[in-house]
Design an enzyme around this catalytic site. Structure first.
Site, PDB file in Angstrom:
ATOM      1  N   THR A  70       3.807  30.358 -36.721  1.00 46.14           N
ATOM      2  CA  THR A  70       3.074  31.621 -36.656  1.00 46.14           C
ATOM      3  C   THR A  70       2.081  31.747 -37.812  1.00 46.14           C
ATOM      4  O   THR A  70       2.104  30.956 -38.753  1.00 46.14           O
ATOM      5  CB  THR A  70       4.054  32.808 -36.736  1.00 46.14           C
ATOM      6  OG1 THR A  70       4.783  32.719 -37.973  1.00 46.14           O
ATOM      7  CG2 THR A  70       5.022  32.778 -35.577  1.00 46.14           C
ATOM      8  N   ASP A  71       1.219  32.753 -37.731  1.00 47.88           N
ATOM      9  CA  ASP A  71       0.308  33.029 -38.834  1.00 47.88           C
ATOM     10  C   ASP A  71       0.334  34.515 -39.173  1.00 47.88           C
ATOM     11  O   ASP A  71       1.099  35.291 -38.585  1.00 47.88           O
ATOM     12  CB  ASP A  71      -1.109  32.533 -38.527  1.00 47.88           C
ATOM     13  CG  ASP A  71      -1.793  33.320 -37.412  1.00 47.88           C
ATOM     14  OD1 ASP A  71      -1.409  34.485 -37.139  1.00 47.88           O
ATOM     15  OD2 ASP A  71      -2.730  32.779 -36.819  1.00 47.88           O
ATOM     16  N   ALA A  72      -0.511  34.905 -40.125  1.00 50.18           N
ATOM     17  CA  ALA A  72      -0.484  36.279 -40.635  1.00 50.18           C
ATOM     18  C   ALA A  72      -0.876  37.307 -39.571  1.00 50.18           C
ATOM     19  O   ALA A  72      -0.681  38.509 -39.760  1.00 50.18           O
ATOM     20  CB  ALA A  72      -1.397  36.412 -41.848  1.00 50.18           C
ATOM     21  N   GLY A  73      -1.434  36.839 -38.448  1.00 51.42           N
ATOM     22  CA  GLY A  73      -1.708  37.747 -37.336  1.00 51.42           C
ATOM     23  C   GLY A  73      -0.437  38.093 -36.567  1.00 51.42           C
ATOM     24  O   GLY A  73      -0.453  38.909 -35.645  1.00 51.42           O
TER      25      GLY A  73
END
Lengths: 154, 154, 154, 154
Positions: free
Chosen positions: C32-35
């Site tokens: 996953t990422d910060a979004g």
């Protein structure tokens, strides 16, 4: 835009001064996780990028050991302390010193800063390997450069 | 092939027995580097996958803390010893035990095996955080499950 | 927990049926990422994991081309459509069919599902290479297995 | 080495000239795989780093949309052509132009070069999203900056 144009800029290699290598980087989406912060394993990538650029700088003008692929430093052990998180778009700096150099191994101390704030500390033990993956002596030129430029006493 | 077909299989969650969680995985291209072996930071990914699946197993039937996202365990410190490298297509197993559980933190011991061979050992210190990223008590049900099923004495 | 215990479980290899390979996976923090969603490049990792496991299944009992490292499929082109995002802890399934097989190359169609919902579609063009990285014919046994088990008409 | 020292250097942001953004990077171990070359998914990371730095440059002195996190560009579609592989230590350059800008979306063309050699070409379709992940108009200042500085006709 056309091929043939020379490369306009070089990647950030950081600088060596005050006995340490200093490597700047920005936090991109790829580095973060759903917690909104840098994923814990990715600091090991940052640290390895910094060590690589340090080696390129140290080897400039010498026999090129790491740069040419003759030798490589493999991490045998690392201790990582996560003090504070980094976020998307943060500009960080990895500071690297080599605390101990032996015949075929060395220990490094790396700290990831955001401005003055220490975010992550790493202690890294590395072995010098030749192309066959066997232990190899650190080339003298490189060892001297490490000791004179990136050691605590330098 | 058409939408509407139920999922045929579940991801490998591993098993808990003998006081440890055992999580299998295969080494893919994404895990390796130009040295032909697993990149050193990626073992931290393997370890986190294993801890996640262990939590899902431990929470089954209980209040779902980690599974539901109410709490998360953030790594505060880890020590990693690289004993031997893993290669493309290797089948590995991560074995996880929780060596100490306190109110809002715990320590884990994780070893990556290829067959009987220990490749990497990790000691991981974790803090339990709530949705706001503040320290939180480990839910009692989860703490009991950890102590009774994945501790050295269990 | 002690060394010497046989591996308790195998990684999820997925299943082949109805002319497609179906590979399950869970979304971990690393994906996953910060979004708050899966980072767009990581679907290419999921797709490659699925293709690898499909090859292992197809080669079981035949000359082992990909499994043994004699040949590899290098991606020459891919088109990726992102229809809907996946989130932490989601269980996904990658469904793979090989739409066209030629002498030394093939095209695949891969879809990432969450339940019945299509999240990402990939069209992947691959070249078969030998150990030296040169174009190589797809072994007949493998080609036959692909066409009879993982093609739209199979 | 002590805290308190100001950051010595900034990350490479690349430059904008001739209607394109040019972003330099070096290939590290983390980027490569056991095939000895850059792993195919990682070019999407390189491309996103370049787009991010381009946005930071374009927004300097304007309302900060992407930089401040008010808006983000989500990739809806990408086509990737792999023409030639990159290797460890290669210095690459990502050149980015925005071929079309609409109210809430845009298309970009990105090429990864090693010197004059084109290695990878990407066509990327992006949607502009607000903090809630809903479609949002591209801010006028940013749109004007894109069209005047990083479009084929600029």
């Amino acid at each position: 835009m056309h091929a043939g144009t020379p490369l306009s800029t070089a990647p950030a290699r950081g600088v060596i001064n005050g006995g340490a290598h200093r490597y700047p980087l920005r936090v991109y989406y790829e580095d973060t996780d759903a917690g909104g912060i840098v994923y814990y394993a990715n600091y090991l990538k940052f640290a390895e990028r910094a060590r690589t650029e340090m080696m390129h700088l140290l080897e400039a003008g010498y026999a090129e050991g790491v740069t040419s692929g003759e030798i490589a430093f493999a991490v045998r052990r690392c201790e990582v302390d996560y003090l504070a998180p980094a976020s998307l778009n943060d500009v960080l700096e990895v500071r690297t010193t080599i605390s101990q150099t032996r015949g075929a191994s060395m220990n490094g101390h790396q700290t990831v800063y955001r401005g003055d704030e220490e975010l992550v500390r790493l202690e890294v033990g590395m072995a010098c390997l030749n192309r066959d993956g066997c232990p190899a002596r650190i080339p003298n030129d490189l060892k001297n450069a490490i000791q004179s430029r990136t050691s605590p006493s330098s």
